[in-house]
Design a protein around this motif. Structure first.
Motif, mmCIF file in Angstrom:
data_model
loop_
_atom_site.group_PDB
_atom_site.id
_atom_site.type_symbol
_atom_site.label_atom_id
_atom_site.label_comp_id
_atom_site.label_asym_id
_atom_site.label_seq_id
_atom_site.Cartn_x
_atom_site.Cartn_y
_atom_site.Cartn_z
ATOM 1 N N PHE A 138 23.860 -2.442 -27.236
ATOM 2 C CA PHE A 138 24.424 -3.753 -27.530
ATOM 3 C C PHE A 138 23.510 -4.549 -28.456
ATOM 4 O O PHE A 138 22.301 -4.296 -28.537
ATOM 5 C CB PHE A 138 24.588 -4.584 -26.246
ATOM 6 N N VAL A 139 24.095 -5.549 -29.116
ATOM 7 C CA VAL A 139 23.323 -6.604 -29.772
ATOM 8 C C VAL A 139 23.733 -7.919 -29.122
ATOM 9 O O VAL A 139 24.859 -8.051 -28.617
ATOM 10 C CB VAL A 139 23.571 -6.655 -31.295
ATOM 11 N N ARG A 140 22.823 -8.874 -29.113
ATOM 12 C CA ARG A 140 23.125 -10.172 -28.523
ATOM 13 C C ARG A 140 23.681 -11.102 -29.594
ATOM 14 O O ARG A 140 23.109 -11.236 -30.677
ATOM 15 C CB ARG A 140 21.876 -10.773 -27.879
ATOM 16 N N VAL A 141 24.788 -11.757 -29.291
ATOM 17 C CA VAL A 141 25.488 -12.624 -30.241
ATOM 18 C C VAL A 141 25.608 -14.016 -29.636
ATOM 19 O O VAL A 141 25.973 -14.163 -28.463
ATOM 20 C CB VAL A 141 26.894 -12.062 -30.560
ATOM 21 N N GLY A 142 25.311 -15.045 -30.413
ATOM 22 C CA GLY A 142 25.372 -16.414 -29.923
ATOM 23 C C GLY A 142 26.791 -16.890 -29.649
ATOM 24 O O GLY A 142 27.764 -16.352 -30.182
ATOM 25 N N ARG A 143 26.903 -17.928 -28.852
ATOM 26 C CA ARG A 143 28.212 -18.413 -28.405
ATOM 27 C C ARG A 143 29.036 -19.028 -29.532
ATOM 28 O O ARG A 143 30.267 -19.182 -29.400
ATOM 29 C CB ARG A 143 28.035 -19.433 -27.279
ATOM 30 N N HIS A 144 28.394 -19.401 -30.647
ATOM 31 C CA HIS A 144 29.132 -20.026 -31.745
ATOM 32 C C HIS A 144 29.826 -18.998 -32.635
ATOM 33 O O HIS A 144 30.628 -19.373 -33.499
ATOM 34 C CB HIS A 144 28.200 -20.914 -32.571
ATOM 35 N N PRO B 61 13.733 -7.762 -32.213
ATOM 36 C CA PRO B 61 14.279 -7.006 -31.074
ATOM 37 C C PRO B 61 15.582 -7.589 -30.553
ATOM 38 O O PRO B 61 15.645 -8.760 -30.167
ATOM 39 C CB PRO B 61 13.159 -7.109 -30.031
ATOM 40 N N GLY B 62 16.636 -6.784 -30.565
ATOM 41 C CA GLY B 62 17.926 -7.216 -30.066
ATOM 42 C C GLY B 62 18.688 -8.146 -30.981
ATOM 43 O O GLY B 62 19.755 -8.637 -30.623
ATOM 44 N N LYS B 63 18.170 -8.378 -32.207
ATOM 45 C CA LYS B 63 18.823 -9.290 -33.149
ATOM 46 C C LYS B 63 19.258 -8.490 -34.379
ATOM 47 O O LYS B 63 18.413 -8.078 -35.179
ATOM 48 C CB LYS B 63 17.876 -10.420 -33.552
ATOM 49 N N PRO B 64 20.560 -8.270 -34.547
ATOM 50 C CA PRO B 64 21.031 -7.413 -35.635
ATOM 51 C C PRO B 64 20.796 -8.017 -37.011
ATOM 52 O O PRO B 64 20.696 -9.241 -37.159
ATOM 53 C CB PRO B 64 22.528 -7.278 -35.343
#
Length: 228
Positions: free
Chosen positions: A79-85, A176-179
């Motif tokens: 997975f990658v972490r994606v912001g709520r916006h 890390p974890g930020k595409p």
């Protein structure tokens, strides 16, 4: 993906999913089932994070707040972490903070973007698994399966395609974890941090090819791209 979102949804609809046999059918169990059966994550990697003293200790929100490292494995492999916006995509794992709606946080599987502040999801607890629109109030963001990230080039109009321009994706391109999406062929280095931005640039520049790389490949492309 081991299973499509639609197939997985049909398999859990109306069911009480209890993957760990503890505390009944919680929202975590549905996330764990999706991660393992649809995305291919080892089930042990899906457990909530043990952070004694932290208010989100062992809560569903810890999957987002402490991403990419849960108790066992490295979720950034999947997975990658994606912001709520950012708009949700079908297959994103939506995670909520403590809020009036979810005092103990919540986690569910989105089936598309929010409409008027309501996010369509497969969700569980309270009650059995069902498809329902949930409020985006208190939403932290999403864990987006890498397997579902679309190449921006697929949206580029062919009539504006420019020679020698392409885009490279690396799941840790911005840390890390930020595409990161690196545009090759521009006068100066251009690294984007969201799928939406990558899609927009592809449309504007008519970029006609895009592919995924690894850490060593990303480093080589950065050097070739020149100064920032």
């Amino acid at each position: 993906m081991k299973m499509t979102l639609d197939a997985w949804g049909r398999s859990v609809d109306g069911q009480l999913i209890d993957r760990d046999g503890s505390a009944g059918a919680q929202c975590w169990d549905l996330w764990a089932d999706y991660a393992e059966r649809a995305v291919g994550v080892p089930i042990g990697w899906t457990y909530t994070v043990n952070r004694p003293g932290h208010p989100d200790h062992f809560l569903a929100s810890s999957m987002f707040l402490f991403f990419p490292t849960p108790r066992v494995g490295d979720l950034s492999q999947y997975f990658v972490r994606v912001g709520r916006h950012e708009p949700a995509q079908a297959g994103d794992v939506a995670v909520w903070a403590r809020s009036w709606s979810y005092p103990d946080t919540h986690i569910a599987v989105a089936t598309g973007p929010a409409v008027d502040g309501m996010l369509p999801c497969w969700t569980q607890n309270p009650g059995a698994t069902r498809h329902e629109s949930l409020t985006t109030a208190g939403l932290l963001g999403y864990l987006r399966p890498i397997a579902l990230i679309k190449p921006a080039a697929s949206l580029a109009p062919k009539r504006r395609k420019q020679a020698q321009m392409f885009m490279v994706f690396y799941k840790h391109g911005n840390g890390p974890g930020k595409p990161g999406w690196l545009v090759m062929g521009t006068p100066r280095r251009l690294v984007l941090s969201s799928q939406a931005a990558a899609d927009d640039i592809a449309r504007q520049l008519g970029i006609g090819s895009s592919f995924v790389t690894n850490e060593s490949g990303w480093a080589k492309f950065l050097r070739a791209a020149g100064p920032a």
